[in-house]
Design an enzyme around this catalytic site. Sequence first.
Site, mmCIF file in Angstrom:
data_model
loop_
_atom_site.group_PDB
_atom_site.id
_atom_site.type_symbol
_atom_site.label_atom_id
_atom_site.label_comp_id
_atom_site.label_asym_id
_atom_site.label_seq_id
_atom_site.Cartn_x
_atom_site.Cartn_y
_atom_site.Cartn_z
ATOM 1 N N ASP A 127 29.537 50.275 37.040
ATOM 2 C CA ASP A 127 28.089 50.437 37.145
ATOM 3 C C ASP A 127 27.520 51.267 36.004
ATOM 4 O O ASP A 127 26.381 51.051 35.577
ATOM 5 C CB ASP A 127 27.728 51.094 38.480
ATOM 6 C CG ASP A 127 27.778 50.110 39.633
ATOM 7 O OD1 ASP A 127 28.492 49.094 39.502
ATOM 8 O OD2 ASP A 127 27.124 50.351 40.663
ATOM 9 N N ASP A 176 32.555 51.651 42.546
ATOM 10 C CA ASP A 176 31.384 51.525 43.406
ATOM 11 C C ASP A 176 31.369 50.350 44.383
ATOM 12 O O ASP A 176 31.169 50.534 45.576
ATOM 13 C CB ASP A 176 30.128 51.455 42.540
ATOM 14 C CG ASP A 176 29.876 52.766 41.817
ATOM 15 O OD1 ASP A 176 30.843 53.500 41.567
ATOM 16 O OD2 ASP A 176 28.726 53.060 41.491
ATOM 17 N N LYS A 177 31.503 49.119 43.901
ATOM 18 C CA LYS A 177 31.374 47.972 44.808
ATOM 19 C C LYS A 177 32.721 47.439 45.270
ATOM 20 O O LYS A 177 32.780 46.583 46.153
ATOM 21 C CB LYS A 177 30.594 46.831 44.118
ATOM 22 C CG LYS A 177 29.244 47.248 43.578
ATOM 23 C CD LYS A 177 28.385 47.905 44.641
ATOM 24 C CE LYS A 177 27.160 48.555 44.050
ATOM 25 N NZ LYS A 177 27.438 49.657 43.113
ATOM 26 N N SER A 233 21.932 55.188 41.739
ATOM 27 C CA SER A 233 23.320 55.561 41.495
ATOM 28 C C SER A 233 23.673 56.740 42.384
ATOM 29 O O SER A 233 22.816 57.546 42.761
ATOM 30 C CB SER A 233 23.488 55.951 40.026
ATOM 31 O OG SER A 233 24.655 56.713 39.832
#
Length: 619
Positions: A81, A123-124, A520
């Site tokens: 990200d 993150d994902k 974020s």
Amino acid sequence: MPEYRSKTSTHGRNMAGARALWRATGVMETDFGKPIIAVANSFTQFVPGHVHLHNMGQLVAREIEKAGAIAKEFNTIAIDDGIAMGHSGMLYSLPSRDLIADSIEYMVNAHCADALVCISNCDKITPGMLIAAMRLNIPTIFVSGGPMEAGKVIGVANIQPERRLDLIDAMIESADDNVSNRQVEEVEQNACPTCGSCSGMFTANSMNCLTEALGLSLPGNGSYLATHAGRKELFLEAGRMIVEITKRYYEQNDETVLPRSIATKKAFENAMTMDIAMGGSTNTILHLLAVANEAGVDFKMADIDRLSRVVPCICKTAPNNHDYYMEDVHRAGGIFAILKELDKAGKLHTDVHTIHAPTLKDAIEQWDVTNPENTRAIERFKAAPGGVRTTQAFSQNRMWKTLDLDREKGCIRDVAHAYSQDGGLAVLFGNIAERGCVVKTAGVDESILKFTGRARVFESQEDAVEGILGNQIVAGDIVIIRYEGPKGGPGMQEMLYPTSYLKSKGLGKACALLTDGRFSGGTSGLSIGHASPEAAEGGAIGLVHEGDTVEIDIPNRSIHLAISDEELAARRAEMEARGSKAWKPKNRDRYVSAALRAYGAMATSADKGAVRDVAQIER
């Protein structure tokens, strides 16, 4: 008694072809009949949080084989990200969560695997793997790559005192005209010194911590530094344990080891309670809602709102507090130290299962670093940063001489000495966000918990950035960025650059930002995201006019567009009259690929976790 899923492709005369192919992958005659464990790795050289995972899958696989099972590794994608931030690449980040979940489902079901080890980090990837685990509901263990060490900088010509820093410092200072090029260069070179997920309580580390609270990973998973040699044991233990719980399910009919038996509503409430207590990323709300949806658990924004009103903030790290980073959370006892303090205050359901202990209560007792008899826990949490730039996992073995057990003024505190009795995350409701919006209160200065300002409306993140850097925003403004939700973006971009640039302009405590996009995990300040319903779905954020007054009241959990109901209805009617152009951004020039259009067509708003509405397929 459930049958091993793998028998479908390994037993029977009609599976001779499949067995021939299994043999070609290295399966021996004596292996047939053993459980097949899928190892979902997420190694990539694009992402510092994943660059060191290259050998982790095989490390786990060898341990699985020693324990009496077959291990087969495959890989998923992983987007960084931070690198995708601030340009069209960020449109792909959230949609990748669904691709990761789908790819794991495809691989595991196509090859009839019996169980799953998820090697995640950033993150994902962790939420995508969690969604897959709930969907498949086979024995599963999570083990992440671990956090990065905090950066350190001495200061230009040794004039400034040494300070620790992270990725967000590099973003903020690069946009600050008062910071010299030399200073920016020094921060850039030192902000991210090692492999691992960024060093604060950003989205990646928040999610890896939540897997501990959910009961699906081992103690230390979220805080044990990626560089530390001791973290290797987490991978080895995961390999041994997945075989144990796989046999418990298939050979003893023990359903308590299944993801949906562990991740119950009580477990989701525990995870959210812990998240609020540590001031985690607002993205965790989005992901927990999505994972709960996949698990069939009735866990919604109303539950998060209820918990946020009664849970204090007892752990405060970067980006909300630059005195502490993940390495400090670990030294204070990690996630189980936070859970212990919450349990003492009666904030947890401790009768839930975990993969490594019969109940959460048992796990908290076993990993209590304040108990001198728990020598294993004490040694694990003494792991310290090495202070050497590296991309190699397990490359140092430095240990703290003592732990941080100060629960009054230390990194992790007891409830009586909380950083604030109000938790680190909050859900706001009002006529501008009828189904809610979220704010990380741990990052909001007390002076602006109540804020009224003038709306400055932007139809895209790019326009907002141009406005901020062009000095169009002044103290007292509320920056509105809309049509950046899951459907409107599409992809629900993170707004880290707008918030960072507000800080660089000295407006971090003088302005607010509201968006149907997201932030974020590195964001702090009065940054309110996930406005639901989003503008593209007919949300009232799409009806805000330039110069409108917006009233924000975090203590009372409200956000209000200061116009009458009649005026709001008139604006809605005017919008609907635009026909095919209604609820679409004006004058936005953005290329949207077919893949992103497909995601946007089925995406729901953030209050539902931005999950795909698959019911549309049936209509």
